[in-house]
Structure formats: structure tokens, C-alpha cells
Scaffold this motif. Structure first.
Motif, short mmCIF file in Angstrom:
data_model
loop_
_atom_site.label_atom_id
_atom_site.label_comp_id
_atom_site.label_asym_id
_atom_site.label_seq_id
_atom_site.Cartn_x
_atom_site.Cartn_y
_atom_site.Cartn_z
N ILE B 67 -24.08 -4.33 11.52
CA ILE B 67 -22.70 -3.86 11.34
C ILE B 67 -21.73 -5.02 11.52
CG2 ILE B 67 -20.88 -2.35 12.26
CD1 ILE B 67 -23.14 -0.42 13.12
N ILE B 68 -21.97 -5.78 12.59
CA ILE B 68 -21.04 -6.87 12.89
C ILE B 68 -21.08 -7.94 11.81
CG2 ILE B 68 -20.56 -8.71 14.54
CD1 ILE B 68 -21.71 -6.63 16.65
N ALA B 70 -21.57 -7.53 8.80
CA ALA B 70 -20.85 -7.06 7.62
C ALA B 70 -19.37 -7.42 7.71
CB ALA B 70 -21.03 -5.55 7.47
N TYR B 71 -18.90 -7.66 8.93
CA TYR B 71 -17.48 -7.98 9.12
C TYR B 71 -17.24 -9.44 9.47
CZ TYR B 71 -16.74 -3.08 8.78
OH TYR B 71 -16.70 -1.81 8.30
#
Lengths: 125, 232
Positions: B67-68, B70-71
Motif C-alpha cells: 500500500i505504501i 503505491a504512494y
């Protein structure tokens, strides 16, 4: 999966700081806190409306206590909301969170500079 | 905690994602006058939550990481590209930057928080620089955004020192044999930023246009800037 989940979260929580593409973060830990909320939501610990209400009351509480509300503290409120819901949903008590917080503090203290900080049993003593 | 004397941030290689936490800080006044590690109050709370949630099976570190990642381009101010673009267009700034990176970047005013000891190393037609740093959190994320996951892996660090050309080849970065490769190992005291060579075909470009070409990987020496016209 994660981009859909993130899009759902961003849609459900209008206050999340964002640009045209989606959420933006001022520091790595903010993304970490965001990701933990996504994961807990995926596990059904809370719904987004529940989260939004908890976050709103956390922000309101902070503002009443003098938070300048400049946007810089947004993810501090997010983190407090995470801790609060983790406790109120019975995932882990505040006492447990404090114990782990102190253990990490101890681990950092005994770790020489330049080494990875790892949590050990001794940190809980 | 030790108010006013915050010094060092470190990362955990055991829990890869903790690197992000360690790199984060509330207090960017690095004085480097302690010999032990320190985490800010916020870092401690985030680590505590993550550890508890992981132990209870609510969180998979690898899933959090995904998730991280992806950012990764959405975290931090990403000032590095602007600094590089300015160095490409302003010879006096470039000279100042190579003499004292922290000081030169400090003169930009609105570019914040680069730490006390940022050293800028310049790529030239005869030398390519690359930076390794896995254990210490002196990775300048304010400049570069998040480090790639592999960057913190110990195999990368050890191989990069022994066989930098091979590591670069793995990334699809081909450095001709006659170009020296210099590997900079970040320490507690010093962080490095690679000043890549300005791409050809960008004559007359503005700083803003040039900054669009500057990738994170080009500033740690595991890639090159984008070339004009290539998709970003």
C-alpha cells in the motif's frame, strides 16, 4: 486490491489530504497510518462511516484543546483515531499499545546508531 | 525522549516497512551527538500499533508495504528534483551545491529540512555515482520521497559495494566500462544526493520542465533522468 481500497477510503473520508490522483502524505509515517486503517477496514474492524465519525470527533476534541488545525496535524488525529478504535473494538487495549510503545523506546535506546532497531523480549521488562 | 537533542533515526531491516517510520521525524534538527538510536513519539506510537496489529494477525507487513509503495511518489515534498533542475540551469547554484549541499539548499528558503550534512555528488561523462544506505535512516526522504524497497535490502547494499556495475545492470542501467562508478555509503553523519547529468535536448527548458525529468532513482544513481519526449 489496495488501490481500490484506497479509492473507497478516499471517497468515504472527504477530509483526507489529496491531489488529483489521490491521497498525499507529508511524511512516511502518515502513509503507514493510512495503510493500517485500510488494512483494519479490510478485516472488518470498522466501516468507513464509523471511521469518519471517530475521526471527526477526534479532530473536534483536538480543536477544542487548541489544535491550530492547519492540516499539519491531520494524520496525528488519524493515528489517535486508529488507537482509539483498536482499543474500543477490543483488538488491543490502550495498555497494550503503551507497553509496546515503551518497548520500542527501550529498543531504540539500546540500539547503537546505524543498526536496525529490533524489538526483543528484554524491551518489555 | 530527549527534548532538543534529537539526533538519529534508524530503520529496521527486519521489518522493512519500519524504515518509513524511522525515516519520518517530527524534529529535523539532526545534531548527531548521541550514540544510540532515537524515535520520535509519533514513530513510537506507529511502530507500537503496527507490531501489535501484526502479532494479532490484522496486519501483514508485506501488504502494508505494498500500500505504501503505491504512494511512494505522494509522500514528502520531493524537493530533490527542483534542486537538481536549478543546478542544471544556474551554474553559481550548482557550484554552491557541490561545495555545501545543505547550505546551498538552505538558501532556497522554501525548500525545507535537508539535514545538516547533505553531500551532493556530480555525475560526469567519466564518473557515475550511486548511493547505498540501508541501515541508517539518513536517507533524505524529504528530497527523494520514499526509498525503493530493494534499496533497504542487505543484498543490495553488499552487492552494490562489491559489484556496482552488475547491480546497475540488473536495474537496466548500463554504464559503459570506461566510466568510473563511485559508490557512496551513507553514514550516520552524511547523506548523499546524486546530481545526474542534464539530458541532451533540453536546451532552453525551464526549471519546472527540467524538474519533471528528474527521477528518484536518478538521484540515488540507480537510474538516469527521463529523456525529453519519453513518457513519464
Amino acid at each position: 486490491m489496495s488501490s481500490e481500497a484506497a479509492a473507497a477510503a478516499t471517497a468515504a473520508i472527504p477530509s483526507i489530504p489529496r491531489d488529483d490522483d489521490g491521497p498525499v502524505f507529508r511524511a512516511p509515517w502518515e502513509a503507514q497510518a493510512f495503510a493500517m486503517a485500510l488494512t483494519l477496514h479490510d478485516h472488518g474492524v470498522f466501516t468507513w462511516p464509523e471511521w469518519a465519525a471517530a475521526l471527526a470527533s477526534e479532530i473536534k476534541r483536538a480543536q477544542e484543546a487548541g489544535d491550530p488545525d492547519t492540516g499539519e496535524t491531520y494524520y496525528l488525529h488519524w493515528l489517535a483515531t486508529l488507537e482509539g478504535l483498536v482499543a474500543s473494538k477490543g483488538v488491543a487495549s490502550m495498555d497494550t499499545l503503551h507497553r509496546y510503545r515503551d518497548a520500542w523506546d527501550h529498543a531504540a535506546d539500546r540500539t547503537p546508531h546505524g543498526r536496525p532497531i529490533e524489538l526483543r523480549d528484554e524491551d518489555f521488562r | 525522549m530527549f527534548p532538543g537533542t534529537t539526533a538519529h533515526r534508524r530503520v529496521s531491516t527486519a521489518n522493512d516497512q519500519n524504515a518509513y517510520l524511522a525515516a519520518m521525524s517530527q524534529d529535523h534538527d539532526h545534531h548527531h551527538d548521541h550514540d544510540h538510536s532515537e524515535l520520535s513519539e509519533t514513530e513510537l506510537r506507529v511502530r507500537a500499533l503496527e507490531t501489535v496489529l501484526t502479532e494479532k494477525g490484522y496486519v501483514e507487513p508485506a501488504a502494508l508495504d505494498a500500500i505504501i509503495q503505491a504512494y511512494e511518489t505522494k509522500i514528502g515534498p520531493h524537493n530533490g528534483a527542483r534542486v537538481v533542475a536549478k543546478a542544471w540551469t544556474d551554474p553559481a547554484f550548482k557550484q554552491a551545491l557541490l561545495e555545501d549541499g545543505s547550505k546551498a539548499i538552505g538558501t532556497l528558503g522554501h525548500v525545507s529540512r535537508v539535514g545538516d550534512h547533505l553531500v551532493v555528488v556530480e555525475n560526469t561523462p567519466t564518473r557515475h555515482n550511486m548511493v547505498v544506505c540501508t541501515l541508517c535512516s539518513c536517507y533524505p526522504w524529504e528530497m527523494l520521497g520514499l526509498p525503493p524497497v530493494w534499496y533497504k535490502a542487505s543484498p543490495y547494499r553488499s552487492r552494490a559495494v562489491k559489484d556496482p556495475r552488475g547491480v546497475l545492470a540488473d536495474f537496466g542501467v548500463s554504464v559503459p566500462k570506461d566510466i568510473e562508478i563511485r559508490v557512496w555509503d551513507s553514514t550516520a553523519e552524511t547523506r548523499f544526493l546524486v546530481l545526474p547529468m542534464r539530458p541532451a535536448g533540453t536546451e532552453g527548458w525551464s526549471e519546472e520542465q527540467l524538474a519533471e525529468l528528474v527521477t528518484r532513482d536518478s538521484m540515488i544513481g540507480t537510474g538516469f533522468p527521463r529523456t525529453p519526449g519519453a513518457p513519464s
